[in-house]
Design a protein around this motif. Structure first.
Motif, PDB file in Angstrom:
ATOM      1  N   ARG A 162      36.763  66.425  23.579  1.00  0.00           N
ATOM      2  CA  ARG A 162      35.430  65.925  23.912  1.00  0.00           C
ATOM      3  C   ARG A 162      34.935  64.905  22.897  1.00  0.00           C
ATOM      4  NH1 ARG A 162      30.914  68.642  26.453  1.00  0.00           N
ATOM      5  NH2 ARG A 162      28.957  68.005  25.507  1.00  0.00           N
ATOM      6  N   ILE A 163      34.434  63.790  23.421  1.00  0.00           N
ATOM      7  CA  ILE A 163      33.706  62.801  22.627  1.00  0.00           C
ATOM      8  C   ILE A 163      32.264  62.867  23.108  1.00  0.00           C
ATOM      9  CG2 ILE A 163      33.369  60.340  22.139  1.00  0.00           C
ATOM     10  CD1 ILE A 163      36.381  59.991  22.873  1.00  0.00           C
ATOM     11  N   GLU A 164      31.319  62.954  22.187  1.00  0.00           N
ATOM     12  CA  GLU A 164      29.905  62.969  22.564  1.00  0.00           C
ATOM     13  C   GLU A 164      29.126  62.032  21.655  1.00  0.00           C
ATOM     14  OE1 GLU A 164      26.093  66.001  23.005  1.00  0.00           O
ATOM     15  OE2 GLU A 164      28.122  66.798  23.108  1.00  0.00           O
ATOM     16  N   ARG A 165      28.302  61.194  22.271  1.00  0.00           N
ATOM     17  CA  ARG A 165      27.423  60.281  21.537  1.00  0.00           C
ATOM     18  C   ARG A 165      26.011  60.440  22.103  1.00  0.00           C
ATOM     19  NH1 ARG A 165      31.452  60.146  19.070  1.00  0.00           N
ATOM     20  NH2 ARG A 165      32.749  58.390  18.474  1.00  0.00           N
ATOM     21  N   VAL A 166      25.010  60.469  21.234  1.00  0.00           N
ATOM     22  CA  VAL A 166      23.617  60.570  21.645  1.00  0.00           C
ATOM     23  C   VAL A 166      22.870  59.385  21.044  1.00  0.00           C
ATOM     24  CG1 VAL A 166      21.509  61.956  21.583  1.00  0.00           C
ATOM     25  CG2 VAL A 166      23.743  63.082  21.743  1.00  0.00           C
ATOM     26  N   LEU A 167      22.146  58.670  21.902  1.00  0.00           N
ATOM     27  CA  LEU A 167      21.348  57.524  21.464  1.00  0.00           C
ATOM     28  C   LEU A 167      19.911  57.719  21.897  1.00  0.00           C
ATOM     29  CD1 LEU A 167      23.560  54.532  22.681  1.00  0.00           C
ATOM     30  CD2 LEU A 167      23.376  55.396  20.356  1.00  0.00           C
ATOM     31  N   ASP A 168      18.980  57.451  20.990  1.00  0.00           N
ATOM     32  CA  ASP A 168      17.569  57.382  21.348  1.00  0.00           C
ATOM     33  C   ASP A 168      17.240  55.912  21.520  1.00  0.00           C
ATOM     34  OD1 ASP A 168      16.783  60.120  21.424  1.00  0.00           O
ATOM     35  OD2 ASP A 168      16.952  60.168  19.246  1.00  0.00           O
ATOM     36  N   LEU A 169      16.919  55.543  22.748  1.00  0.00           N
ATOM     37  CA  LEU A 169      16.694  54.142  23.109  1.00  0.00           C
ATOM     38  C   LEU A 169      15.212  53.885  23.344  1.00  0.00           C
ATOM     39  CD1 LEU A 169      19.639  54.019  25.639  1.00  0.00           C
ATOM     40  CD2 LEU A 169      19.631  53.047  23.327  1.00  0.00           C
ATOM     41  N   GLY A 192      28.689  44.764  33.628  1.00  0.00           N
ATOM     42  CA  GLY A 192      29.466  43.555  33.371  1.00  0.00           C
ATOM     43  C   GLY A 192      28.969  42.758  32.191  1.00  0.00           C
ATOM     44  N   THR A 193      27.820  43.121  31.653  1.00  0.00           N
ATOM     45  CA  THR A 193      27.297  42.434  30.489  1.00  0.00           C
ATOM     46  C   THR A 193      27.626  43.179  29.204  1.00  0.00           C
ATOM     47  OG1 THR A 193      25.488  41.543  31.827  1.00  0.00           O
ATOM     48  CG2 THR A 193      25.206  41.469  29.449  1.00  0.00           C
ATOM     49  N   TRP A 194      27.401  44.490  29.172  1.00  0.00           N
ATOM     50  CA  TRP A 194      27.629  45.221  27.917  1.00  0.00           C
ATOM     51  C   TRP A 194      28.955  45.980  27.889  1.00  0.00           C
ATOM     52  CZ3 TRP A 194      28.238  50.507  27.462  1.00  0.00           C
ATOM     53  CH2 TRP A 194      27.887  51.289  28.567  1.00  0.00           C
ATOM     54  N   PHE A 195      29.492  46.340  29.035  1.00  0.00           N
ATOM     55  CA  PHE A 195      30.684  47.206  29.063  1.00  0.00           C
ATOM     56  C   PHE A 195      31.834  46.488  29.745  1.00  0.00           C
ATOM     57  CE2 PHE A 195      32.049  51.821  30.254  1.00  0.00           C
ATOM     58  CZ  PHE A 195      32.916  51.842  29.182  1.00  0.00           C
ATOM     59  N   SER A 235      37.158  57.191  21.117  1.00  0.00           N
ATOM     60  CA  SER A 235      36.088  57.523  20.186  1.00  0.00           C
ATOM     61  C   SER A 235      35.596  56.264  19.469  1.00  0.00           C
ATOM     62  CB  SER A 235      36.577  58.572  19.181  1.00  0.00           C
ATOM     63  OG  SER A 235      35.513  58.995  18.364  1.00  0.00           O
ATOM     64  N   ASP A 236      36.520  55.470  18.983  1.00  0.00           N
ATOM     65  CA  ASP A 236      36.154  54.188  18.353  1.00  0.00           C
ATOM     66  C   ASP A 236      35.514  53.260  19.378  1.00  0.00           C
ATOM     67  OD1 ASP A 236      37.243  55.116  15.984  1.00  0.00           O
ATOM     68  OD2 ASP A 236      39.101  53.963  16.175  1.00  0.00           O
ATOM     69  N   GLY A 237      36.073  53.216  20.571  1.00  0.00           N
ATOM     70  CA  GLY A 237      35.577  52.338  21.622  1.00  0.00           C
ATOM     71  C   GLY A 237      34.140  52.637  22.009  1.00  0.00           C
ATOM     72  N   TRP A 238      33.780  53.916  22.109  1.00  0.00           N
ATOM     73  CA  TRP A 238      32.391  54.254  22.461  1.00  0.00           C
ATOM     74  C   TRP A 238      31.420  53.768  21.405  1.00  0.00           C
ATOM     75  CZ3 TRP A 238      30.933  54.590  27.053  1.00  0.00           C
ATOM     76  CH2 TRP A 238      31.707  55.203  28.033  1.00  0.00           C
ATOM     77  N   GLY A 239      31.812  53.813  20.147  1.00  0.00           N
ATOM     78  CA  GLY A 239      30.937  53.276  19.105  1.00  0.00           C
ATOM     79  C   GLY A 239      30.634  51.808  19.337  1.00  0.00           C
ATOM     80  N   GLU A 257      31.087  50.010  22.249  1.00  0.00           N
ATOM     81  CA  GLU A 257      30.457  49.747  23.544  1.00  0.00           C
ATOM     82  C   GLU A 257      28.985  50.153  23.556  1.00  0.00           C
ATOM     83  OE1 GLU A 257      31.766  47.883  25.674  1.00  0.00           O
ATOM     84  OE2 GLU A 257      33.881  47.990  25.198  1.00  0.00           O
ATOM     85  N   LEU A 258      28.650  51.271  22.951  1.00  0.00           N
ATOM     86  CA  LEU A 258      27.251  51.693  22.949  1.00  0.00           C
ATOM     87  C   LEU A 258      26.396  50.803  22.057  1.00  0.00           C
ATOM     88  CD1 LEU A 258      27.720  55.551  23.127  1.00  0.00           C
ATOM     89  CD2 LEU A 258      27.036  53.992  24.964  1.00  0.00           C
ATOM     90  N   ALA A 259      26.970  50.248  21.013  1.00  0.00           N
ATOM     91  CA  ALA A 259      26.245  49.248  20.216  1.00  0.00           C
ATOM     92  C   ALA A 259      25.945  48.028  21.085  1.00  0.00           C
ATOM     93  CB  ALA A 259      27.053  48.858  18.982  1.00  0.00           C
ATOM     94  N   GLU A 260      26.882  47.652  21.941  1.00  0.00           N
ATOM     95  CA  GLU A 260      26.656  46.530  22.855  1.00  0.00           C
ATOM     96  C   GLU A 260      25.598  46.879  23.902  1.00  0.00           C
ATOM     97  OE1 GLU A 260      30.258  44.769  24.385  1.00  0.00           O
ATOM     98  OE2 GLU A 260      31.209  44.898  22.418  1.00  0.00           O
ATOM     99  N   LEU A 261      25.544  48.134  24.339  1.00  0.00           N
ATOM    100  CA  LEU A 261      24.489  48.559  25.263  1.00  0.00           C
ATOM    101  C   LEU A 261      23.117  48.383  24.617  1.00  0.00           C
ATOM    102  CD1 LEU A 261      23.314  49.909  27.810  1.00  0.00           C
ATOM    103  CD2 LEU A 261      23.817  52.124  26.728  1.00  0.00           C
ATOM    104  N   VAL A 262      22.981  48.805  23.369  1.00  0.00           N
ATOM    105  CA  VAL A 262      21.702  48.665  22.660  1.00  0.00           C
ATOM    106  C   VAL A 262      21.324  47.186  22.566  1.00  0.00           C
ATOM    107  CG1 VAL A 262      20.533  48.976  20.437  1.00  0.00           C
ATOM    108  CG2 VAL A 262      21.926  50.833  21.394  1.00  0.00           C
ATOM    109  N   GLU A 263      22.276  46.334  22.207  1.00  0.00           N
ATOM    110  CA  GLU A 263      22.001  44.882  22.130  1.00  0.00           C
ATOM    111  C   GLU A 263      21.565  44.348  23.492  1.00  0.00           C
ATOM    112  OE1 GLU A 263      25.337  42.726  20.555  1.00  0.00           O
ATOM    113  OE2 GLU A 263      25.478  44.049  18.811  1.00  0.00           O
ATOM    114  N   TYR A 264      22.241  44.755  24.546  1.00  0.00           N
ATOM    115  CA  TYR A 264      21.905  44.313  25.901  1.00  0.00           C
ATOM    116  C   TYR A 264      20.490  44.733  26.273  1.00  0.00           C
ATOM    117  CZ  TYR A 264      21.838  44.355  31.024  1.00  0.00           C
ATOM    118  OH  TYR A 264      21.486  44.186  32.338  1.00  0.00           O
ATOM    119  N   LEU A 265      20.152  45.996  26.040  1.00  0.00           N
ATOM    120  CA  LEU A 265      18.819  46.497  26.390  1.00  0.00           C
ATOM    121  C   LEU A 265      17.743  45.797  25.560  1.00  0.00           C
ATOM    122  CD1 LEU A 265      19.626  50.290  26.704  1.00  0.00           C
ATOM    123  CD2 LEU A 265      18.880  48.783  28.565  1.00  0.00           C
TER     124      LEU A 265
END
Length: 137
Positions: A5-12, A30-33, A120-124, A126-134
């Protein structure tokens, strides 16, 4: 033993509807992922994420708007391997924003931890890119 299991929690600092659109639409994904995406947002629907040197097929498993979106996908770097992992995004209102939990499971089915470490590395990243996108939207 390979972790399962890989788990990441973000407060956005964005409302659930905005986060939902970012993770469930072709434009958002298609923009962040990836650099291009398609998605048929219904259980059993197909999706595709495309990068310059790679693409991956998704199968939508769960859609519970605006709380849960889940899909399965093959593990990168294992061509021809039919095994898949399960990715689930859960959104919860948190004040004026959203708590996003991303869980990917299914790595214990592999003999080594290469896929686990890579994802695990990839989620770090990709989720940073999600934050930038948002934050930019």
């Amino acid at each position: 033993m390979v972790p399962d299991r890989i788990e990441r929690v973000l407060d956005l600092a964005h409302p659930p509807a905005k986060v939902w659109a970012a993770i469930t639409t072709a434009e958002g994904l298609g923009t962040w992922f990836g650099q291009q995406a398609s998605i048929d947002l219904r259980p059993g629907g197909a999706g595709r994420l495309t990068w310059p040197d790679n693409s991956v097929e998704l199968r939508v498993e769960r859609v519970d708007e605006p709380r849960v979106f889940a899909f399965t996908w093959p593990v990168d770097g294992r061509p021809g391997d039919q095994r898949r992992t399960y990715v689930e995004f859960t959104l919860e209102p948190a004040g004026d924003g959203t708590r996003l939990t991303v869980v990917e499971t299914g790595f214990a089915q592999f003999a080594d931890d290469t896929a686990y470490r890579g994802n695990s590395d990839g989620w770090g990243r990709e989720l940073a890119e999600l934050v930038e996108y948002l934050d930019a939207a």
